[in-house]
Design a protein around this motif. Structure first.
Motif, PDB file in Angstrom:
ATOM      1  N   SER A   1      -8.131  -7.605  -2.566  1.00  0.00           N
ATOM      2  CA  SER A   1      -7.237  -6.714  -3.195  1.00  0.00           C
ATOM      3  C   SER A   1      -7.795  -5.596  -3.849  1.00  0.00           C
ATOM      4  O   SER A   1      -7.254  -4.561  -4.028  1.00  0.00           O
ATOM      5  N   ALA A   2      -8.851  -5.797  -4.416  1.00  0.00           N
ATOM      6  CA  ALA A   2      -9.822  -4.699  -5.139  1.00  0.00           C
ATOM      7  C   ALA A   2      -9.950  -3.697  -4.146  1.00  0.00           C
ATOM      8  O   ALA A   2      -9.899  -2.409  -4.531  1.00  0.00           O
ATOM      9  N   HIS A   3     -10.482  -3.928  -2.880  1.00  0.00           N
ATOM     10  CA  HIS A   3     -10.850  -2.900  -1.856  1.00  0.00           C
ATOM     11  C   HIS A   3      -9.573  -2.056  -1.581  1.00  0.00           C
ATOM     12  O   HIS A   3      -9.891  -1.036  -1.447  1.00  0.00           O
ATOM     13  N   ILE A   4      -8.565  -2.901  -1.435  1.00  0.00           N
ATOM     14  CA  ILE A   4      -7.274  -1.954  -0.922  1.00  0.00           C
ATOM     15  C   ILE A   4      -6.966  -1.247  -2.049  1.00  0.00           C
ATOM     16  O   ILE A   4      -6.363  -0.096  -1.991  1.00  0.00           O
ATOM     17  N   TRP A   5      -6.815  -1.651  -3.381  1.00  0.00           N
ATOM     18  CA  TRP A   5      -6.304  -0.913  -4.649  1.00  0.00           C
ATOM     19  C   TRP A   5      -7.187   0.386  -4.487  1.00  0.00           C
ATOM     20  O   TRP A   5      -6.722   1.551  -4.944  1.00  0.00           O
TER      21      TRP A   5
ATOM     22  N   PRO B   1     -12.967 -13.280   2.350  1.00  0.00           N
ATOM     23  CA  PRO B   1     -13.426 -12.837   1.189  1.00  0.00           C
ATOM     24  C   PRO B   1     -12.413 -13.295  -0.159  1.00  0.00           C
ATOM     25  O   PRO B   1     -11.199 -13.675   0.380  1.00  0.00           O
ATOM     26  N   PRO B   2     -12.730 -13.460  -1.078  1.00  0.00           N
ATOM     27  CA  PRO B   2     -11.642 -13.958  -2.046  1.00  0.00           C
ATOM     28  C   PRO B   2     -10.588 -12.965  -2.416  1.00  0.00           C
ATOM     29  O   PRO B   2     -10.789 -11.841  -2.060  1.00  0.00           O
TER      30      PRO B   2
ATOM     31  N   LEU C   1      -0.589  -7.585  -5.685  1.00  0.00           N
ATOM     32  CA  LEU C   1      -1.335  -7.136  -4.438  1.00  0.00           C
ATOM     33  C   LEU C   1      -2.282  -8.245  -4.174  1.00  0.00           C
ATOM     34  O   LEU C   1      -2.659  -8.520  -2.979  1.00  0.00           O
ATOM     35  N   GLU C   2      -2.589  -8.852  -5.159  1.00  0.00           N
ATOM     36  CA  GLU C   2      -3.786  -9.980  -5.063  1.00  0.00           C
ATOM     37  C   GLU C   2      -3.162 -11.311  -3.987  1.00  0.00           C
ATOM     38  O   GLU C   2      -3.498 -11.910  -3.292  1.00  0.00           O
TER      39      GLU C   2
ATOM     40  N   GLY D   1       0.906  -1.152   0.101  1.00  0.00           N
ATOM     41  CA  GLY D   1      -0.105   0.080  -0.034  1.00  0.00           C
ATOM     42  C   GLY D   1       0.773   1.183   0.106  1.00  0.00           C
ATOM     43  O   GLY D   1       0.545   2.269  -0.566  1.00  0.00           O
ATOM     44  N   ARG D   2       1.883   1.150   0.802  1.00  0.00           N
ATOM     45  CA  ARG D   2       2.881   2.413   0.717  1.00  0.00           C
ATOM     46  C   ARG D   2       3.555   2.540  -0.376  1.00  0.00           C
ATOM     47  O   ARG D   2       3.762   3.703  -1.166  1.00  0.00           O
TER      48      ARG D   2
END
Length: 205
Positions: free
Chosen positions: A156-160, A150-151, A133-134, A92-93
């Protein structure tokens, strides 16, 4: 005197470098191929020896950006090992760092409207970037019971999306938008709220 761009024998890259500066300054639709050619020190006709049009030029800038992005994300992931949480937070950073250090590439990748399916090469490297990321999300989610997990792609989509939102609103000097908190703090606390909701880190007391 030879024109700039020719003396290194790499006119194609000279055009991409010129375009990256123009994209940073004017946005992906704020410049013409003639301007890119002039910045690279060549005639407008020379551009068409390497690119069919501005979209192709921006797509190549995006592809090169993804190549850098993959390296940055993989290094962040590996530097965070052996902790799955540290590796996850590190990616994330790294997203914020990339957006700041490579604005022309970032805009080409995420703000130009160029599809990642513009070419097989672009689709491949974009997929590899998403995969890092995934993988980080998948490793971390192993600590969640299977029935509540969660899948990894959703995780990873949430964090992206969270990372992208922080970058767009607060890390790239959006006009009229200022945060009383550094973007890194916003991202870290946002991820913290998300991970607490999944039970991956302890609740604040």
């Amino acid at each position: 005197m030879p024109k700039r761009g020719y003396h290194h024998g790499n006119l194609r890259q000279a055009l991409i470098d010129a375009a990256l500066i123009l994209i940073t300054e004017k946005g992906p639709t704020g410049f013409t191929l003639s301007e890119a050619a002039k910045s690279a020190g060549v005639t407008p006709a020379a551009v068409y020896r390497h690119f069919a049009g501005r979209e192709d030029l921006i797509a190549e800038a995006a592809r090169q950006g993804y190549e850098i992005f993959v390296e940055v994300m993989e290094k962040a992931f590996n530097d965070g090992k052996p902790s799955a949480l540290a590796a996850f937070e590190s990616t994330g950073r790294a997203y914020l760092w990339f957006a700041r250090e490579h604005p022309g590439h970032y805009i080409s990748m995420f703000e130009s409207g160029i599809s990642i399916n513009h070419s097989p090469e672009l689709a491949d490297v974009a997929g590899r970037a998403w995969g890092v990321l995934e993988k980080a999300a998948g490793n971390l989610s192993q600590h969640i019971p299977a029935e509540k997990r969660p899948p990894a792609a959703m995780f990873s989509a949430h964090i992206w999306a969270l990372s992208h939102g922080v970058v767009e609103l607060f890390a790239r000097n959006s006009p009229g938008r200022q945060s009383p908190f550094p973007p890194e703090d916003l991202l870290e606390t946002g991820i913290g709220v998300y991970l607490r909701g999944l039970g991956l880190i302890p609740q604040d007391k």
